[in-house]
Design an enzyme around this catalytic site. Structure first.
Site, PDB file in Angstrom:
ATOM      1  N   LYS A   1       0.855  -1.195   0.000  1.00  0.00           N
ATOM      2  CA  LYS A   1       0.000   0.000   0.000  1.00  0.00           C
ATOM      3  C   LYS A   1       0.883   1.235   0.000  1.00  0.00           C
ATOM      4  O   LYS A   1       1.771   1.368   0.846  1.00  0.00           O
ATOM      5  CB  LYS A   1      -0.896   0.012   1.244  1.00  0.00           C
ATOM      6  CG  LYS A   1      -2.150   0.862   1.078  1.00  0.00           C
ATOM      7  CD  LYS A   1      -3.100   0.226   0.075  1.00  0.00           C
ATOM      8  CE  LYS A   1      -4.520   0.759   0.214  1.00  0.00           C
ATOM      9  NZ  LYS A   1      -5.422   0.086  -0.739  1.00  0.00           N
TER      10      LYS A   1
ATOM     11  N   THR B   1      -3.635  -5.303   0.463  1.00  0.00           N
ATOM     12  CA  THR B   1      -3.057  -3.976   0.677  1.00  0.00           C
ATOM     13  C   THR B   1      -3.944  -3.148   1.602  1.00  0.00           C
ATOM     14  O   THR B   1      -3.457  -2.278   2.325  1.00  0.00           O
ATOM     15  CB  THR B   1      -2.839  -3.241  -0.650  1.00  0.00           C
ATOM     16  OG1 THR B   1      -4.092  -2.944  -1.266  1.00  0.00           O
ATOM     17  CG2 THR B   1      -1.984  -4.069  -1.594  1.00  0.00           C
ATOM     18  N   ASP B   2      -5.244  -3.430   1.594  1.00  0.00           N
ATOM     19  CA  ASP B   2      -6.137  -2.734   2.517  1.00  0.00           C
ATOM     20  C   ASP B   2      -5.795  -3.094   3.962  1.00  0.00           C
ATOM     21  O   ASP B   2      -5.805  -2.223   4.847  1.00  0.00           O
ATOM     22  CB  ASP B   2      -7.595  -3.093   2.211  1.00  0.00           C
ATOM     23  CG  ASP B   2      -8.582  -2.254   2.999  1.00  0.00           C
ATOM     24  OD1 ASP B   2      -8.627  -1.024   2.761  1.00  0.00           O
ATOM     25  OD2 ASP B   2      -9.288  -2.810   3.866  1.00  0.00           O
TER      26      ASP B   2
ATOM     27  N   HIS C   1      21.031  26.001 -10.351  1.00  0.00           N
ATOM     28  CA  HIS C   1      21.901  26.993 -10.977  1.00  0.00           C
ATOM     29  C   HIS C   1      21.400  28.420 -10.771  1.00  0.00           C
ATOM     30  O   HIS C   1      20.209  28.712 -10.907  1.00  0.00           O
ATOM     31  CB  HIS C   1      22.001  26.718 -12.476  1.00  0.00           C
ATOM     32  CG  HIS C   1      22.654  25.416 -12.806  1.00  0.00           C
ATOM     33  ND1 HIS C   1      23.962  25.138 -12.496  1.00  0.00           N
ATOM     34  CD2 HIS C   1      22.178  24.309 -13.434  1.00  0.00           C
ATOM     35  CE1 HIS C   1      24.275  23.927 -12.911  1.00  0.00           C
ATOM     36  NE2 HIS C   1      23.203  23.395 -13.489  1.00  0.00           N
TER      37      HIS C   1
END
Length: 286
Positions: free
Chosen positions: A16, A61-62, A251
């Site tokens: 996740k 993944t939850d 720069h």
């Protein structure tokens, strides 16, 4: 037609990304805000999920997201390194098919406002604190700390000359220039040094060393400054084995004012955001 297997899944990781969790500690008169962005990942024996759609070994993944929120409540949120370790251990415990848990924690800093009664803050915009952890099932851990978006600038004590010249070289040499960069730093703990380390003290020492080296070093090139900054961190923090620095050269070009009849004795510059030199290097303790 042959059904012989001709392709192998040689690497996999899933997890996740960017779980935004804010924890407020209200136990004292001055509240403490820990504002995190947490990314998790698991590696291991998950090939059936990829090749056959068999999800029986997969910790969703939850669930990984919920682990972040749940542990924030159960254990609180201290230093990002310690929280990453707690999350990684829980993920490996919950998912037998995982061999490695990877947790990346970014911390956004908040400063208390005076007169705010202990509960008002302003976002500290100077840099983002980062912790990256890979924890193996055998308990071996590789921990990296660091900072992102640390913008620094010095108006003197920087020159650039003696570089290779060929037919496409147009850059002129200078003995006086603005030196500016946005530091991305990652410092890796020595083996066995991560567990029980005072991570807050290491971060503070590494940051002080980075800034002190940049400020006090007479620069002949951004590469030389990178080396000096990395060495300073390792000298200040014996817990660390190596430092990797990414320094884009922000720069600042001296602006030609001759068309207006004006001179420009190193006073007016044009800040150019791209393209830019990108200087990178790793300094490792022997």
């Amino acid at each position: 037609m042959s059904h012989e297997k001709t392709y192998d899944l040689t690497w996999n990781q899933y997890g996740k990304a960017e779980v935004r969790v804010v924890h407020v500690d209200r136990s004292g008169p001055q509240h403490v805000v820990r504002d995190l962005n947490v990314t998790t990942g698991l590696r291991g024996d998950f090939e059936p999920a990829y090749t056959e759609g068999d999800n029986s070994r997969v910790l969703t993944t939850d669930a990984q997201k919920n682990t972040v929120f749940g542990l924030a409540r159960e254990t609180g949120v201290g230093e990002p390194e310690a929280f990453a370790l707690a999350v990684a251990r829980q993920l490996l415990s919950a998912c037998p098919s995982a061999d490695v848990a990877r947790v990346v924690v970014e911390q956004y800093l908040w400063n208390p406002l005076s007169g705010g009664g202990g509960h008002a803050f302003s976002r500290a915009g100077s840099h983002v604190v980062v912790a990256e952890l890979e924890l193996n099932r055998d308990g071996a851990a590789e921990l990296t700390g660091g900072v992102d978006e640390l913008v620094v600038l010095k108006t003197t004590d920087s020159e650039y000359s003696g570089f290779l010249k060929e037919r496409f070289t147009t850059l002129g040499e200078t003995d006086e220039r603005i030196l500016a960069t946005q530091v991305t730093a990652r410092w890796r703990y020595a083996e066995g040094a991560a567990e029980g380390a005072d991570h807050a003290a290491v971060k503070a020492g590494a940051l002080e060393a980075l800034l002190g080296a940049f400020a006090g070093h007479y620069s002949l090139a951004l590469q030389q400054t990178l080396h000096a900054m990395g060495v300073a961190v390792l000298e200040a923090c014996p817990e660390l084995a190596e430092v990797t620095l990414t320094l884009p050269n922000k720069h600042h070009f001296l602006q030609d004012l001759s068309a207006y009849g004006l001179d420009n004795p190193n006073a007016v510059y044009h800040a150019d955001d791209r393209p830019y030199g990108l200087i990178q290097g790793t300094i490792t303790r022997r």
